[in-house]
Design a protein around this motif. Structure first.
Motif, PDB file in Angstrom:
ATOM      1  N   GLU A   1      -7.407 -34.523 -44.000  1.00  0.00           N
ATOM      2  CA  GLU A   1      -6.167 -33.761 -43.851  1.00  0.00           C
ATOM      3  C   GLU A   1      -6.104 -33.196 -42.440  1.00  0.00           C
TER       4      GLU A   1
ATOM      5  N   ASP B   1      -0.681 -32.756 -43.380  1.00  0.00           N
ATOM      6  CA  ASP B   1      -0.496 -34.140 -43.809  1.00  0.00           C
ATOM      7  C   ASP B   1      -1.854 -34.813 -44.019  1.00  0.00           C
ATOM      8  N   SER B   2      -1.895 -35.776 -44.926  1.00  0.00           N
ATOM      9  CA  SER B   2      -3.130 -36.522 -45.176  1.00  0.00           C
ATOM     10  C   SER B   2      -3.137 -37.804 -44.368  1.00  0.00           C
TER      11      SER B   2
ATOM     12  N   THR C   1       2.740 -30.973 -51.859  1.00  0.00           N
ATOM     13  CA  THR C   1       1.862 -30.182 -52.723  1.00  0.00           C
ATOM     14  C   THR C   1       2.655 -29.486 -53.816  1.00  0.00           C
TER      15      THR C   1
ATOM     16  N   THR D   1       0.825 -35.448 -49.492  1.00  0.00           N
ATOM     17  CA  THR D   1      -0.408 -34.658 -49.445  1.00  0.00           C
ATOM     18  C   THR D   1      -1.428 -35.206 -50.438  1.00  0.00           C
TER      19      THR D   1
END
Length: 673
Positions: A141, A167-168, A509, A528
């Protein structure tokens, strides 16, 4: 994501050998025990093989051996169907595995320095630094920095994705620009790519509830026919010795039990998960795919799902005494430095209105948009000041509260659009209409879902007027305006309390609770980590409309299983009338059965061999349908059932009569008819 065609495996000699070897390996009783129908066939094969060995040198040897060989072929084709389906999954997984690289990572230490570490040694919680041009070494992340990431190795999409804090990022993708600081969120062997590979390979595929129920039904039918055939043995001995041989009774049993669907059931389920993967979606379980086929309600976000994602300029509405060209020219200058999607759409609309082949260069001082001023624009060298923005902000800047401007803005708002006012040197010229654009072809797809009995609901944070207009244009059945995350959960629970299955998409999320609550939760790969963990499906291409494709694949899985089950049962019914009359018509006290021998099968052995050969050949003939899926049409369940019974039921009765009759005549040429 690479896709594997049906013919690709056949052209690859190595893959073909692997499939054949895997098919033979699956003949082990330990592997066949999970399939009661084929396990009974294997036991019967062992019995006939023993009788063939005992009949060595006798007249019955060749017949017993032939029955054994045909039963072995039947078993092989059943395991081949499953191995073939699994090979498609392995090939897709291999294409994903090739995206992994042996990257190295800059691990940040507590004193702010960094050191190189091999990617496989990264553990959860480690902070790493990634610079432009480097491969992202593991899932994580972003905690600092904003950069452009190329995710084409995972998603197949060439367009880069902007990643920022929260953000991932996925291991194996490439950072194209800037510098990111990322905290690793997985341990070695637990990355998103590792999980995808395991899911696609199907190693942990569990049977779905419907598949378990159908397997149980097939097991019960098999047990019933075992008892029937066992009771026929003393009857056959009573009427005469010609039907008492055990291999014949075993062959009769195999012809009566539902071997066709029994041999294809696993392949249908595996192929369903593969088809989901082919549209760029990873299903965490077969249950999710099957649930998608039973969905009653679909909840969709407006922005990015129903609409193209950003409001677009669709019209220039000038005030009296102002020409459309004058308004378009002012709007163009005010938007040249505006890099937002809305600003770009204003430029394109003005360019088309003014018939410009090239855009003018920015000559002046751009005025950026701020939340305080709620407007942007440009100050030109000739002294002109051009502004565009919210109607109230522009009216205040221009000190012009014209009633005509207010009426025009309200008219635009009533249509569900957003008005932007344009002014030059304190004179308001008119309004730009910004509108959410519904994706092309979406209304037709919603009509298809309505025909299936699926209810579509749009969830949006917009006001009720705007939501109502978009809902009408898109053709959804209902909408929720000013929707909050908790409203989505409440809607899902309300539908589920009524016994309905619900699907939804999400990427944030705040969507995670609703994704977890939904029966089918499709999380975006660009979203996410919380959203991806909560959903039971992940869209690699991060296209929210993919949920519509997933539902279609789920429907196709169910209709394929239903169609082939119908065909199998119809086959069995036809075989009953083909075999039993021929077996007992020669018994004097049962000669009345000869009237039912409509195919004119001459001998019991010929009838048994013909039915047995047909039974073995029909399984490979249906493998393409099991793998590709039966063609699915959007229609109600009643019409689908009627068409299914007509097409697959009637054909399933006719084909065995024609096939068995033809095989019997061919056997007759060799003296076995």
């Amino acid at each position: 994501m690479a896709q594997l065609s049906l013919s690709a495996i056949g052209r690859d000699a190595h893959s073909t050998r692997a499939i054949l070897w895997d098919s033979l390996r699956k003949l082990h009783p330990r592997d066949l025990m999970h399939n009661p129908v084929m396990f009974v066939v294997e036991i019967g094969t062992g019995i006939t093989a023993a009788f063939a060995v005992a009949a060595w040198g006798k007249a019955a040897f060749f017949y017993d051996l032939l029955v054994t060989v045909i039963l072995l072929v039947t078993l092989f084709f059943a395991t081949f169907a499953e191995s073939y389906a699994e090979a498609r999954g392995r090939a897709q997984a291999e294409s994903l595995r090739r995206t992994r690289t042996n990257a190295r990572a800059r691990v940040l230490t507590d004193d702010g320095s960094w050191q190189w570490v091999d990617a496989p040694r990264l553990t959860k919680g480690t902070r790493i630094r990634i610079e432009a041009g480097e491969t992202i070494p593991g899932d994580g992340e972003v905690i600092d920095g904003v950069g452009s990431v190329d995710e084409s190795a995972i998603t197949g999409e060439s367009a880069p994705v902007i990643k920022g804090p929260g953000d991932s990022v996925t291991g194996g993708t490439i950072l194209l620009s800037d510098v990111l600081t990322v905290v690793v969120t997985t341990n070695p062997g637990e990355t998103f790519l590792d999980r995808m590979i395991a899911l696609v390979e199907g190693a942990a595929r569990q049977k779905t509830p419907n598949e378990i129920a159908l397997s149980a039904l097939l097991g019960v039918l098999t047990l019933i026919f075992v008892l029937v055939v066992v009771t026929l043995v003393p009857s056959a001995r009573f009427y005469g010795p010609h039907s008492t041989d055990i291999p014949t009774m075993v062959a009769l049993l195999v012809c009566l039990i539902p071997t066709t669907i029994g041999g294809l059931l696993s392949a249908i389920g595996i192929a369903g998960m593969n088809r989901v993967a082919q549209v760029g979606v990873i299903a965490k379980s077969g249950r999710a795919v099957e649930a998608a086929g039973d969905i009653d309600t679909i909840i969709l976000d407006k922005t990015g799902t129903i609409t193209v994602g950003n409001r677009m300029a669709t019209d220039f509405l000038p005030l009296p005494s102002v020409t459309r060209t004058e308004l378009a020219e002012a709007a163009l200058w005010a938007s040249l430095a505006d890099t937002t999607p809305e600003g770009r759409s204003v430029v394109e609309l003005a360019r088309a209105t003014l018939n410009l082949s090239d855009l003018p260069s920015i000559d002046g001082d751009p005025i950026p948009f701020t939340a305080q001023t709620r407007m942007s624009g440009i100050d030109l060298p000739d002294g002109r000041q051009i502004r565009k923005g919210a109607v109230g902000a522009i009216a205040h800047w221009a000190a012009d509260s014209s009633d005509r401007l207010t009426d025009l803005a309200e008219e635009v708002a009533r249509d569900g659009a957003t008005p932007l006012a344009v002014a030059v040197d304190g004179r308001i010229l008119g309004v730009i209409r910004l509108k959410d654009v519904v994706k092309e072809g979406l209304k037709a797809r919603f009509e298809d879902f309505r025909a299936m009995g699926i209810r579509t609901v749009m969830a949006t944070g917009d006001n009720r007027i705007t939501a109502a207009v978009i809902a009408q244009e898109a053709g959804v059945d209902d909408f929720i305006a000013e929707c909050r995350p908790e409203d989505k959960i409440a809607l899902i629970r309300q539908e589920q309390q009524q016994g309905k299955l619900v699907a939804m998409t999400g990427d944030g999320t705040n969507d995670a609770p609703a994704l977890a609550q939904a029966d089918v939760g499709l999380a975006m790969n660009s979203g996410t980590m919380a959203a991806k963990e909560a959903g039971n499906m992940i869209d690699l291409e991060s296209n929210p409309t993919k949920l519509l494709d997933v539902v279609m694949v789920g429907k196709q899985l169910l209709i394929t299983r239903g169609a082939l089950t119908t065909f199998s049962i119809a086959n069995d019914v036809a075989k009953y009338f083909a075999i039993i009359p021929a077996m007992f018509a020669s018994v004097p006290t049962l000669r009345v059965l000869s009237h039912l021998n409509i195919m004119g099968l001459k001998t019991p052995h010929g009838a048994i061999l013909s039915a047995l050969i047909f039974n073995a050949l029909i399984i490979p003939a249906l493998i393409p349908f099991a793998i590709r899926g039966v063609r699915y049409r959007a229609e109600s369940a009643d019409r689908m059932l009627a068409r299914n019974l007509l097409n697959w039921g009637v054909v399933g009765i006719i084909v065995p009569f024609v096939g068995i009759w033809g095989i019997d005549h061919i056997l007759g040429l060799f003296g076995w008819g």
